[in-house]
Design a protein around this motif. Structure first.
Motif, PDB file in Angstrom:
ATOM      1  N   ARG A  59      18.879  40.972  38.694  1.00  0.00           N
ATOM      2  CA  ARG A  59      20.130  40.191  38.732  1.00  0.00           C
ATOM      3  C   ARG A  59      21.264  41.030  39.329  1.00  0.00           C
ATOM      4  O   ARG A  59      22.111  40.511  40.064  1.00  0.00           O
ATOM      5  N   SER A  60      21.293  42.297  39.009  1.00  0.00           N
ATOM      6  CA  SER A  60      22.334  43.171  39.541  1.00  0.00           C
ATOM      7  C   SER A  60      22.177  43.351  41.055  1.00  0.00           C
ATOM      8  O   SER A  60      23.161  43.272  41.804  1.00  0.00           O
ATOM      9  N   GLY A  63      22.937  40.001  42.781  1.00  0.00           N
ATOM     10  CA  GLY A  63      24.378  39.756  42.766  1.00  0.00           C
ATOM     11  C   GLY A  63      25.132  40.611  43.766  1.00  0.00           C
ATOM     12  O   GLY A  63      26.047  40.133  44.444  1.00  0.00           O
ATOM     13  N   ASP A  67      27.222  39.183  46.871  1.00  0.00           N
ATOM     14  CA  ASP A  67      28.631  39.526  47.085  1.00  0.00           C
ATOM     15  C   ASP A  67      28.860  40.020  48.510  1.00  0.00           C
ATOM     16  O   ASP A  67      29.834  39.652  49.161  1.00  0.00           O
TER      17      ASP A  67
END
Length: 169
Positions: A59-60, A63, A67
């Motif tokens: 998820r990091s 993400g 971004d």
């Protein structure tokens, strides 16, 4: 995970999987780097008692890449493509400089007043297409077509007779 190099070796395939999932096809290295930053941040924020590291890392990474994709898209939207080398010379010039260049001013004199105003607003004053569309009270699509036809007229007037090349300034 004790150090970043070990984590990177283990989770780098996950970075490439995220890039494929997001269907990123250009500026590949920028997004790989964004994924690496996401993995590093995941290592910094991870708490063992909150669950497994792999889903948290995924998820990091996802993400961070997302971004970066948003930033890249925003930058592309701000960039205005330039239609020709001739109009590139006009951008940033004030009216006096354009008037001094006889070939450009002669080419612009063959345009009707609306076309001249279009060139003035877009290339000399630097208005966006949306702003020019509202000023000239026309749709953005019709403005794009009018701009295309106007640029073609300018190019035709700047061409050296008997050749297919533009005049050199």
């Amino acid at each position: 995970m004790e150090n970043f190099e070990e984590a990177l070796e283990q989770y780098e395939p996950m970075i490439y999987a995220c890039i494929r999932k997001l269907r990123i096809y250009k500026n590949h290295s920028e997004f790989v780097q964004a994924g690496r930053v996401g993995l590093w941040k995941a290592l910094q924020r991870y708490e063992k008692d909150r669950g497994d590291f792999a889903p948290f890392a995924y998820r990091s990474i996802y993400g961070s890449i997302l971004d970066e994709l948003k930033k890249s898209y925003a930058n592309e939207q701000q960039a205005v493509p330039i239609e020709s080398d001739v109009l590139e010379r006009i951008i940033g010039f004030n009216e006096e400089v354009v008037e001094q260049d006889k070939s450009i001013s002669e080419a612009l004199s063959h345009l009707n007043p609306t076309e001249q105003q279009l060139i003035q607003l877009i290339f000399i004053e630097g208005y966006s297409l949306d702003e020019v569309a509202s000023i000239l009270e026309m749709s953005k699509e019709s403005l794009k077509k009018k701009r295309q036809r106007t640029l073609k007229k300018v190019r035709n007037h700047l061409m050296v007779p008997g050749t297919e090349t533009f005049m050199k300034f």
